[in-house]
Write a protein that holds these residues in place. Structure first.
Motif, PDB file in Angstrom:
ATOM      1  N   LYS A  13      85.310  35.772  -3.614  1.00  0.00           N
ATOM      2  CA  LYS A  13      86.131  36.472  -4.598  1.00  0.00           C
ATOM      3  C   LYS A  13      86.551  35.534  -5.716  1.00  0.00           C
ATOM      4  O   LYS A  13      86.477  35.873  -6.904  1.00  0.00           O
ATOM      5  CB  LYS A  13      87.360  37.073  -3.907  1.00  0.00           C
ATOM      6  N   TYR A  14      86.988  34.327  -5.328  1.00  0.00           N
ATOM      7  CA  TYR A  14      87.394  33.309  -6.307  1.00  0.00           C
ATOM      8  C   TYR A  14      86.620  32.034  -6.004  1.00  0.00           C
ATOM      9  O   TYR A  14      86.673  31.516  -4.885  1.00  0.00           O
ATOM     10  CB  TYR A  14      88.898  33.057  -6.241  1.00  0.00           C
ATOM     11  N   LEU A  15      85.924  31.534  -7.001  1.00  0.00           N
ATOM     12  CA  LEU A  15      85.015  30.420  -6.783  1.00  0.00           C
ATOM     13  C   LEU A  15      85.739  29.121  -6.438  1.00  0.00           C
ATOM     14  O   LEU A  15      85.299  28.373  -5.555  1.00  0.00           O
ATOM     15  CB  LEU A  15      84.150  30.223  -8.035  1.00  0.00           C
ATOM     16  N   GLU A  16      86.859  28.835  -7.081  1.00  0.00           N
ATOM     17  CA  GLU A  16      87.488  27.532  -6.919  1.00  0.00           C
ATOM     18  C   GLU A  16      88.013  27.277  -5.503  1.00  0.00           C
ATOM     19  O   GLU A  16      87.743  26.219  -4.922  1.00  0.00           O
ATOM     20  CB  GLU A  16      88.598  27.337  -7.942  1.00  0.00           C
ATOM     21  N   PRO A  17      88.771  28.205  -4.894  1.00  0.00           N
ATOM     22  CA  PRO A  17      89.218  27.920  -3.522  1.00  0.00           C
ATOM     23  C   PRO A  17      88.065  27.836  -2.525  1.00  0.00           C
ATOM     24  O   PRO A  17      88.121  27.060  -1.564  1.00  0.00           O
ATOM     25  CB  PRO A  17      90.165  29.074  -3.196  1.00  0.00           C
ATOM     26  N   ALA A  18      87.013  28.623  -2.756  1.00  0.00           N
ATOM     27  CA  ALA A  18      85.848  28.538  -1.872  1.00  0.00           C
ATOM     28  C   ALA A  18      85.176  27.184  -2.012  1.00  0.00           C
ATOM     29  O   ALA A  18      84.804  26.548  -1.025  1.00  0.00           O
ATOM     30  CB  ALA A  18      84.863  29.659  -2.199  1.00  0.00           C
ATOM     31  N   VAL A  48      75.112  28.553  -1.137  1.00  0.00           N
ATOM     32  CA  VAL A  48      75.422  29.063  -2.470  1.00  0.00           C
ATOM     33  C   VAL A  48      76.658  29.948  -2.393  1.00  0.00           C
ATOM     34  O   VAL A  48      76.708  30.883  -1.586  1.00  0.00           O
ATOM     35  CB  VAL A  48      74.233  29.847  -3.054  1.00  0.00           C
ATOM     36  N   LEU A  49      77.648  29.654  -3.224  1.00  0.00           N
ATOM     37  CA  LEU A  49      78.856  30.470  -3.343  1.00  0.00           C
ATOM     38  C   LEU A  49      78.728  31.275  -4.627  1.00  0.00           C
ATOM     39  O   LEU A  49      78.497  30.717  -5.696  1.00  0.00           O
ATOM     40  CB  LEU A  49      80.100  29.582  -3.391  1.00  0.00           C
ATOM     41  N   ARG A  50      78.903  32.586  -4.544  1.00  0.00           N
ATOM     42  CA  ARG A  50      78.586  33.434  -5.689  1.00  0.00           C
ATOM     43  C   ARG A  50      79.613  34.551  -5.848  1.00  0.00           C
ATOM     44  O   ARG A  50      79.883  35.301  -4.912  1.00  0.00           O
ATOM     45  CB  ARG A  50      77.193  34.034  -5.480  1.00  0.00           C
ATOM     46  N   ARG A  51      80.169  34.642  -7.047  1.00  0.00           N
ATOM     47  CA  ARG A  51      81.028  35.781  -7.351  1.00  0.00           C
ATOM     48  C   ARG A  51      80.184  37.049  -7.489  1.00  0.00           C
ATOM     49  O   ARG A  51      79.029  36.985  -7.904  1.00  0.00           O
ATOM     50  CB  ARG A  51      81.815  35.527  -8.640  1.00  0.00           C
ATOM     51  N   PRO A  52      80.758  38.233  -7.145  1.00  0.00           N
ATOM     52  CA  PRO A  52      79.973  39.473  -7.133  1.00  0.00           C
ATOM     53  C   PRO A  52      79.816  40.089  -8.517  1.00  0.00           C
ATOM     54  O   PRO A  52      80.343  41.169  -8.806  1.00  0.00           O
ATOM     55  CB  PRO A  52      80.792  40.383  -6.205  1.00  0.00           C
ATOM     56  N   ASP A 103      87.088  33.321   2.376  1.00  0.00           N
ATOM     57  CA  ASP A 103      86.601  34.678   2.146  1.00  0.00           C
ATOM     58  C   ASP A 103      86.253  35.415   3.428  1.00  0.00           C
ATOM     59  O   ASP A 103      85.629  36.474   3.390  1.00  0.00           O
ATOM     60  CB  ASP A 103      85.380  34.627   1.222  1.00  0.00           C
ATOM     61  N   GLY A 104      86.661  34.878   4.555  1.00  0.00           N
ATOM     62  CA  GLY A 104      86.486  35.593   5.818  1.00  0.00           C
ATOM     63  C   GLY A 104      85.141  35.403   6.485  1.00  0.00           C
ATOM     64  O   GLY A 104      84.797  36.155   7.401  1.00  0.00           O
ATOM     65  N   ASN A 105      84.366  34.400   6.047  1.00  0.00           N
ATOM     66  CA  ASN A 105      83.124  34.084   6.744  1.00  0.00           C
ATOM     67  C   ASN A 105      83.434  33.202   7.951  1.00  0.00           C
ATOM     68  O   ASN A 105      84.236  32.275   7.857  1.00  0.00           O
ATOM     69  CB  ASN A 105      82.164  33.351   5.812  1.00  0.00           C
ATOM     70  N   CYS A 106      82.805  33.492   9.084  1.00  0.00           N
ATOM     71  CA  CYS A 106      83.018  32.704  10.292  1.00  0.00           C
ATOM     72  C   CYS A 106      82.047  31.531  10.278  1.00  0.00           C
ATOM     73  O   CYS A 106      80.829  31.713  10.398  1.00  0.00           O
ATOM     74  CB  CYS A 106      82.816  33.555  11.537  1.00  0.00           C
TER      75      CYS A 106
END
Length: 227
Positions: A13-18, A48-52, A103-106
């Motif tokens: 949802k938000y790139l920076e905290p991820a 890869v971290l990606r905003r939707p 973001d709730g990924n395990c």
């Protein structure tokens, strides 16, 4: 047929905290950045971290596993246990710890035969599927081999470029769920051969070129086959 896992993409949802979680908490190095995307090095595989903002979106609530050297496990447990409520599981002589990203990924860190130091690859990805039988047939034709079936008959485990778990909807260890609309990239010497193996069952072909093929499997997961 498929010789390696090139990337796993997650929706954030938000790139920076991820990015902070993976770069600072898990010590992954940034390989590349774009306005709405960040790629980090997990051994030879990109996370890869990606905003939707476009398709493919990246996976939601995806459960996947990083490889760590066996002798680093206790160090990781002590380090992460200060800030996270960790859960542990044993698989024969190997141990894994589990925690959740912003973001709730395990996220699993499991003992593997890797050099390290630190995280050195992704050895497992879990996909949520509607029908185990259909998904198993599809991935078998891409060269994955079934090695285990869950006692609850809701999951199977397959071996290939990495371990692939196919789950009908349910909660697993640490209340993990299989990912939806996951984006996976695979290395292969012949993308067209991979496409031909499953052409009649993909839900869509997004790109069909000699060096790169992008399809969606029957459950909507994005698969790229590239040299």
């Amino acid at each position: 047929m498929l010789t390696g896992l090139s990337w796993l993409a997650l929706e954030v949802k938000y790139l920076e905290p991820a990015r902070r979680f993976y770069e600072e908490t898990l010590s992954l190095s940034v390989r590349d950045e774009r306005e709405n995307e960040c790629g980090l090095a997990a051994g030879k595989t990109d996370l890869v971290l990606r905003r939707p903002d476009d398709l493919p979106r990246g996976g939601l609530h995806t459960h996947y596993a990083f490889s760590i050297p066996a002798d680093e496990y206790d160090e990781w447990w002590d380090r992460l246990g200060e800030a996270y409520d960790l859960e542990e599981a044993r698989f024969g002589p190997a141990k894994s710890l589990y925690l959740y990203d912003p973001d709730g990924n395990c996220v699993e860190l499991g003992q593997q035969d890797v050099e390290g130091p630190g995280i050195d690859g992704i050895f497992e990805v879990v996909l949520e599927v509607e029908s185990l039988e259909r998904a198993q047939s599809f991935y078998s034709d891409l060269g994955f081999e079934t090695v285990d079936a869950g006692d609850d008959r809701k999951r199977i485990r397959m071996d290939g470029p990495m371990a692939l778990e196919l789950w009908e909807p349910h909660l697993g260890i640490a209340d993990a769920r299989g990912g939806v609309h996951v984006d996976l990239g695979f290395e292969t010497e012949d993308p067209q051969a991979a496409l031909d193996a499953v052409r009649d069952r993909v839900s869509r072909i997004d790109r069909d070129a000699a060096e790169e093929v992008v399809v969606r499997d029957p459950d909507g997961h994005f698969l790229t086959f590239a040299t």
